[in-house]
Design a protein around this motif. Structure first.
Motif, PDB file in Angstrom:
ATOM      1  N   LYS A 217     -21.920  50.339 -14.862  1.00  0.00           N
ATOM      2  CA  LYS A 217     -20.480  50.157 -15.018  1.00  0.00           C
ATOM      3  C   LYS A 217     -19.708  51.257 -14.297  1.00  0.00           C
ATOM      4  O   LYS A 217     -18.530  51.476 -14.584  1.00  0.00           O
ATOM      5  CB  LYS A 217     -20.121  50.138 -16.514  1.00  0.00           C
ATOM      6  N   CYS A 218     -20.383  51.966 -13.373  1.00  0.00           N
ATOM      7  CA  CYS A 218     -19.763  53.078 -12.633  1.00  0.00           C
ATOM      8  C   CYS A 218     -19.890  52.862 -11.133  1.00  0.00           C
ATOM      9  O   CYS A 218     -20.778  52.147 -10.653  1.00  0.00           O
ATOM     10  CB  CYS A 218     -20.435  54.406 -12.996  1.00  0.00           C
TER      11      CYS A 218
ATOM     12  N   ASN B 198      -8.129  38.669 -26.856  1.00  0.00           N
ATOM     13  CA  ASN B 198      -9.337  38.849 -26.040  1.00  0.00           C
ATOM     14  C   ASN B 198      -9.242  40.115 -25.198  1.00  0.00           C
ATOM     15  O   ASN B 198      -8.169  40.492 -24.741  1.00  0.00           O
ATOM     16  CB  ASN B 198      -9.532  37.636 -25.118  1.00  0.00           C
ATOM     17  N   ASN B 199     -10.392  40.739 -24.983  1.00  0.00           N
ATOM     18  CA  ASN B 199     -10.471  41.936 -24.155  1.00  0.00           C
ATOM     19  C   ASN B 199     -11.502  41.730 -23.056  1.00  0.00           C
ATOM     20  O   ASN B 199     -12.371  40.864 -23.149  1.00  0.00           O
ATOM     21  CB  ASN B 199     -10.870  43.150 -25.000  1.00  0.00           C
ATOM     22  N   PHE B 200     -11.387  42.547 -22.022  1.00  0.00           N
ATOM     23  CA  PHE B 200     -12.354  42.478 -20.941  1.00  0.00           C
ATOM     24  C   PHE B 200     -13.665  43.167 -21.338  1.00  0.00           C
ATOM     25  O   PHE B 200     -13.662  44.202 -21.993  1.00  0.00           O
ATOM     26  CB  PHE B 200     -11.802  43.167 -19.686  1.00  0.00           C
ATOM     27  N   SER B 201     -14.774  42.580 -20.921  1.00  0.00           N
ATOM     28  CA  SER B 201     -16.088  43.211 -21.027  1.00  0.00           C
ATOM     29  C   SER B 201     -16.591  43.423 -19.603  1.00  0.00           C
ATOM     30  O   SER B 201     -17.141  42.518 -18.978  1.00  0.00           O
ATOM     31  CB  SER B 201     -17.064  42.335 -21.820  1.00  0.00           C
ATOM     32  N   ILE B 202     -16.334  44.613 -19.059  1.00  0.00           N
ATOM     33  CA  ILE B 202     -16.577  44.878 -17.643  1.00  0.00           C
ATOM     34  C   ILE B 202     -18.075  45.134 -17.391  1.00  0.00           C
ATOM     35  O   ILE B 202     -18.686  45.984 -18.036  1.00  0.00           O
ATOM     36  CB  ILE B 202     -15.743  46.079 -17.176  1.00  0.00           C
ATOM     37  N   GLN B 203     -18.628  44.383 -16.451  1.00  0.00           N
ATOM     38  CA  GLN B 203     -20.045  44.501 -16.138  1.00  0.00           C
ATOM     39  C   GLN B 203     -20.303  45.332 -14.886  1.00  0.00           C
ATOM     40  O   GLN B 203     -21.355  45.955 -14.766  1.00  0.00           O
ATOM     41  CB  GLN B 203     -20.655  43.106 -15.952  1.00  0.00           C
ATOM     42  N   ALA B 204     -19.367  45.340 -13.949  1.00  0.00           N
ATOM     43  CA  ALA B 204     -19.567  46.076 -12.699  1.00  0.00           C
ATOM     44  C   ALA B 204     -18.226  46.370 -12.047  1.00  0.00           C
ATOM     45  O   ALA B 204     -17.250  45.633 -12.233  1.00  0.00           O
ATOM     46  CB  ALA B 204     -20.446  45.277 -11.736  1.00  0.00           C
ATOM     47  N   LEU B 205     -18.182  47.484 -11.287  1.00  0.00           N
ATOM     48  CA  LEU B 205     -17.000  47.895 -10.543  1.00  0.00           C
ATOM     49  C   LEU B 205     -17.300  47.867  -9.049  1.00  0.00           C
ATOM     50  O   LEU B 205     -18.429  48.128  -8.620  1.00  0.00           O
ATOM     51  CB  LEU B 205     -16.573  49.308 -10.950  1.00  0.00           C
TER      52      LEU B 205
END
Length: 235
Positions: free
Chosen positions: A146-147, A203-210
């Protein structure tokens, strides 16, 4: 079975070859068409502890994490030519690393009982003659997946607002959560929240990749909840 293929900047591909016979598990490097395969290292039963991760200099092909005691692991830098690189001692298990653009350092995650068995982010020098120096706990609980590095001293990370105990071993526990986006200055260790992305009140974001645009002024993120890519202007 081929697992975890990763391409280098020289259009070579490294991967793990896994078979039913543990004596026939290998770390392999081949050309971009899969030809001229060269065995780099025997993996045996340890293939799950090996992360294919080309260094920017193409000198290191993978990391191998070996437990050496309670909440400690020794990380070996597997070289393309069988180099005997210095190892790195980290405070935890489930190591995974991410190279900086120059290859002079890595940020990495480890899991330990000191952090409720959640992933903790660290940074350390990783060039061949400085491996293990300037090891710093960045104080953020997230995964290196996630970085992303913007430059040698700037990292962006999506960091869950909260994590249930054990998420470091079972990331699926955090999939429904929500993330803040941090900018980290590795020269000062300063961490700053630059975005609090939300879809709506429910709802919220579930970030998998940037991802970053070529000129580094737009940060893109992939949200698993909506399976869409969104953008944030940085300048």
């Amino acid at each position: 079975q081929i697992s975890d293929p990763v391409f280098s900047k020289k259009d070579e591909v490294a991967y793990k070859y896994i078979s039913e016979d543990k004596q026939n598990n290998w770390l392999v490097v081949a050309d971009s068409f899969g030809g001229q395969a060269k065995i780099i290292e025997s993996l045996g039963d340890n293939y799950n502890s090996v992360q294919v991760a080309w260094s920017p200099t193409n000198e290191v092909v993978a990391f191998y994490a070996k437990p050496i005691g309670l909440n400690k692991s020794e990380i070996f830098f597997i070289g393309l030519q069988g180099e005997n690189n210095k190892s790195l001692i980290v405070d935890g298990d489930n190591f995974k690393g991410l190279w900086s653009p120059s290859g002079n350092r890595i940020i990495y995650q480890v899991v330990s009982n000191q952090n409720n068995y959640n992933p903790m982010l660290w940074v350390v020098d990783a060039s061949s003659d400085r491996i293990g120096q300037h090891k710093i706990n960045l104080g953020l609980s997230t995964w290196v997946d996630k970085c992303i590095f913007s430059d040698e001293l700037t990292v962006y990370c999506a960091v869950p607002r909260e994590l249930p105990q054990g998420a470091g071993f079972y990331p699926e526990l955090a999939e429904i959560g929500s993330d803040l986006i941090y900018k980290i200055d590795l020269s000062t260790e300063l961490k700053k929240i630059i975005a609090n992305p939300v879809i709506d009140n429910q709802n919220n974001f579930s970030i998998q990749a940037l991802y970053l645009s070529d000129n580094k002024d737009i940060l893109f993120f992939w949200d698993k909840n909506t399976n869409k890519v969104y953008s944030i202007h940085l300048k």
